[in-house]
Each structure stands twice: as structure tokens, then as C-alpha cells.
Scaffold this motif. Structure first.
Motif, PDB file in Angstrom:
ATOM      1  N   TRP A  82       0.979   7.239  -6.216  1.00 51.02           N
ATOM      2  CA  TRP A  82      -0.113   8.209  -6.286  1.00 51.02           C
ATOM      3  C   TRP A  82       0.374   9.623  -5.950  1.00 51.02           C
ATOM      4  O   TRP A  82       0.029  10.584  -6.635  1.00 51.02           O
ATOM      5  CB  TRP A  82      -1.247   7.784  -5.352  1.00 51.02           C
ATOM      6  CG  TRP A  82      -2.406   8.723  -5.350  1.00 51.02           C
ATOM      7  CD1 TRP A  82      -3.344   8.865  -6.332  1.00 51.02           C
ATOM      8  CD2 TRP A  82      -2.746   9.646  -4.321  1.00 51.02           C
ATOM      9  NE1 TRP A  82      -4.261   9.829  -5.961  1.00 51.02           N
ATOM     10  CE2 TRP A  82      -3.908  10.321  -4.733  1.00 51.02           C
ATOM     11  CE3 TRP A  82      -2.185   9.964  -3.088  1.00 51.02           C
ATOM     12  CZ2 TRP A  82      -4.530  11.300  -3.960  1.00 51.02           C
ATOM     13  CZ3 TRP A  82      -2.796  10.941  -2.307  1.00 51.02           C
ATOM     14  CH2 TRP A  82      -3.940  11.595  -2.739  1.00 51.02           C
ATOM     15  N   LEU A  83       1.176   9.749  -4.893  1.00 53.04           N
ATOM     16  CA  LEU A  83       1.690  11.061  -4.488  1.00 53.04           C
ATOM     17  C   LEU A  83       2.605  11.659  -5.547  1.00 53.04           C
ATOM     18  O   LEU A  83       2.626  12.876  -5.753  1.00 53.04           O
ATOM     19  CB  LEU A  83       2.414  10.959  -3.141  1.00 53.04           C
ATOM     20  CG  LEU A  83       1.511  10.746  -1.926  1.00 53.04           C
ATOM     21  CD1 LEU A  83       2.335  10.295  -0.728  1.00 53.04           C
ATOM     22  CD2 LEU A  83       0.725  12.011  -1.602  1.00 53.04           C
ATOM     23  N   ASP A 101      -7.229   2.896  -9.565  1.00 49.88           N
ATOM     24  CA  ASP A 101      -7.369   1.585 -10.198  1.00 49.88           C
ATOM     25  C   ASP A 101      -6.110   1.186 -10.971  1.00 49.88           C
ATOM     26  O   ASP A 101      -5.728   0.012 -10.990  1.00 49.88           O
ATOM     27  CB  ASP A 101      -8.581   1.563 -11.128  1.00 49.88           C
ATOM     28  CG  ASP A 101      -9.891   1.703 -10.362  1.00 49.88           C
ATOM     29  OD1 ASP A 101      -9.915   1.371  -9.153  1.00 49.88           O
ATOM     30  OD2 ASP A 101     -10.890   2.142 -10.963  1.00 49.88           O
ATOM     31  N   VAL A 102      -5.450   2.154 -11.594  1.00 45.16           N
ATOM     32  CA  VAL A 102      -4.199   1.897 -12.314  1.00 45.16           C
ATOM     33  C   VAL A 102      -3.110   1.509 -11.315  1.00 45.16           C
ATOM     34  O   VAL A 102      -2.361   0.545 -11.525  1.00 45.16           O
ATOM     35  CB  VAL A 102      -3.782   3.137 -13.138  1.00 45.16           C
ATOM     36  CG1 VAL A 102      -2.395   2.970 -13.731  1.00 45.16           C
ATOM     37  CG2 VAL A 102      -4.816   3.427 -14.220  1.00 45.16           C
ATOM     38  N   ILE A 103      -3.043   2.262 -10.218  1.00 42.64           N
ATOM     39  CA  ILE A 103      -2.046   1.981  -9.178  1.00 42.64           C
ATOM     40  C   ILE A 103      -2.291   0.598  -8.575  1.00 42.64           C
ATOM     41  O   ILE A 103      -1.364  -0.189  -8.394  1.00 42.64           O
ATOM     42  CB  ILE A 103      -2.065   3.073  -8.094  1.00 42.64           C
ATOM     43  CG1 ILE A 103      -1.595   4.398  -8.694  1.00 42.64           C
ATOM     44  CG2 ILE A 103      -1.222   2.668  -6.899  1.00 42.64           C
ATOM     45  CD1 ILE A 103      -1.831   5.598  -7.815  1.00 42.64           C
ATOM     46  N   ALA A 115       0.847  -1.203   0.000  1.00 41.32           N
ATOM     47  CA  ALA A 115       0.000   0.000   0.000  1.00 41.32           C
ATOM     48  C   ALA A 115       0.878   1.248   0.000  1.00 41.32           C
ATOM     49  O   ALA A 115       0.566   2.226  -0.692  1.00 41.32           O
ATOM     50  CB  ALA A 115      -0.936  -0.008   1.202  1.00 41.32           C
ATOM     51  N   LEU A 116       1.972   1.227   0.753  1.00 40.68           N
ATOM     52  CA  LEU A 116       2.887   2.372   0.772  1.00 40.68           C
ATOM     53  C   LEU A 116       3.466   2.618  -0.618  1.00 40.68           C
ATOM     54  O   LEU A 116       3.551   3.762  -1.067  1.00 40.68           O
ATOM     55  CB  LEU A 116       4.012   2.155   1.783  1.00 40.68           C
ATOM     56  CG  LEU A 116       5.098   3.239   1.807  1.00 40.68           C
ATOM     57  CD1 LEU A 116       4.499   4.607   2.156  1.00 40.68           C
ATOM     58  CD2 LEU A 116       6.201   2.859   2.784  1.00 40.68           C
ATOM     59  N   LEU A 150      -6.365   0.104   2.888  1.00 40.53           N
ATOM     60  CA  LEU A 150      -5.346   1.144   3.027  1.00 40.53           C
ATOM     61  C   LEU A 150      -5.204   1.973   1.756  1.00 40.53           C
ATOM     62  O   LEU A 150      -5.241   3.210   1.811  1.00 40.53           O
ATOM     63  CB  LEU A 150      -3.995   0.526   3.395  1.00 40.53           C
ATOM     64  CG  LEU A 150      -3.868  -0.088   4.784  1.00 40.53           C
ATOM     65  CD1 LEU A 150      -2.497  -0.738   4.953  1.00 40.53           C
ATOM     66  CD2 LEU A 150      -4.112   0.933   5.872  1.00 40.53           C
ATOM     67  N   LEU A 151      -5.024   1.319   0.629  1.00 38.36           N
ATOM     68  CA  LEU A 151      -4.794   2.056  -0.614  1.00 38.36           C
ATOM     69  C   LEU A 151      -6.001   2.913  -0.967  1.00 38.36           C
ATOM     70  O   LEU A 151      -5.881   4.124  -1.141  1.00 38.36           O
ATOM     71  CB  LEU A 151      -4.456   1.106  -1.763  1.00 38.36           C
ATOM     72  CG  LEU A 151      -4.139   1.813  -3.085  1.00 38.36           C
ATOM     73  CD1 LEU A 151      -2.843   2.615  -2.969  1.00 38.36           C
ATOM     74  CD2 LEU A 151      -4.039   0.808  -4.223  1.00 38.36           C
TER      75      LEU A 151
END
Length: 163
Positions: free
Chosen positions: A36-37, A44-46, A29-30, A67-68
């Protein structure tokens, strides 16, 4: 005649125990939050990228999803909590520290089955593994303050038990 090659020994103090599925879900998730950041890509891509990770099958997928998706969906609320406890704008934090803090705040807010000390410790471990040299100390301090706000009764009970 050459000497046989010796296997590298594990350094003293290092545990050989496998990572828990929950810890692995936090790590993945990190990585997704970092992406993302940095890129601002769609969740959804991530998520698709993260599910392709080598050890994804070894993680707690429900916790990873929470988490994500939860951190991204609640980013503004999480950053508002963080803003009360950090010494700079959250946009000025390193993306790793920011992601770790987002996970920590999310768990403090939503994962009541996880004791606050465990949520903080897990975030500190993430920061040690992925962050800068002393980033884990910063994460610890920020989340300790956030826990006092988000889980006031639990924190106070722990302090009272130590007296």
C-alpha cells in the motif's frame, strides 16, 4: 567414496518453535502495508494478494483484517501520532519501518488486550525480520515514546512496579 551430506544444523540460540498465528498475521499485514505504501493500491486488492500468501491459513485472520484495514483507514491519525515521536517526516521513513510503526501504533491504540510491552516487542521483531540493520532500535524508541502517550496509565504502572 563420497561422504554423506549432513543436514544443516540450526544455529545456536535460534528457536525452533513455530510462529504464533498472531505474529504471522502481523507479518502478512506488514507485507500488505508495504504494498500500500509503495503502490497506493486499493485495500481490497492488497488483501486479495495477501490472502494468496503461502502460509496465510496459519495466521489469525481477524487480527490480520483489523491491522491491514485499520492501519490504512487510520493512516492519517497514525501518522499524526508518529509525527510527534519520529525525527523526520513519516514519508521519509523506509516503507518497512513505516509499516511496522503503523502496526505498533494501531495495536497500542486499539488492542488493549495486548500489553504495551508485547505490542512494542512484536513490532521490534518485525523490524528485525524485515527491516534494515538497526531499524529495530529506531522502532523500539519511537514506540516506547508513543506508548507513553497512548497508554500512559499502563506505562506508568509498569514503571512504578519497577521502583
Amino acid at each position: 567414496m563420497t561422504e554423506p551430506v549432513k543436514k544443516a544444523s540450526r544455529p545456536q540460540g535460534k528457536r525452533g518453535a513455530p510462529k504464533s498465528t498472531r505474529r504471522r498475521s502481523r507479518e502478512i499485514a506488514l507485507q500488505g502495508l508495504y504494498e500500500w505504501l509503495i503502490s497506493g493500491a486499493e485495500v481490497d486488492v492488497i488483501e486479495a494478494h495477501m490472502r494468496e500468501q503461502e502460509d496465510f491459513d496459519k495466521c489469525d485472520t481477524a487480527h490480520f483484517d483489523a491491522l491491514l484495514h485499520g492501519c490504512i483507514a487510520e493512516a492519517a491519525d497514525i501518522d499524526a501520532v508518529l509525527a510527534r515521536h519520529v525525527d523526520r517526516k513519516t514519508t521519509e521513513l523506509s516503507p518497512i519501518e513505516h509499516g511496522v510503526l503503523m502496526i505498533g501504533v494501531y495495536e497500542l491504540k486499539h488492542c488493549m488486550a495486548i500489553p504495551y510491552k508485547v505490542a512494542i516487542n512484536e513490532a521490534v521483531e518485525l523490524a528485525k525480520s524485515f527491516g534494515g540493520t538497526d531499524g529495530h532500535k529506531y522502532v523500539n524508541g519511537v514506540l516506547d515514546k508513543a506508548a507513553a502517550e497512548l497508554r500512559a496509565a499502563e506505562v506508568e504502572a509498569a514503571r512504578a512496579a519497577r521502583r
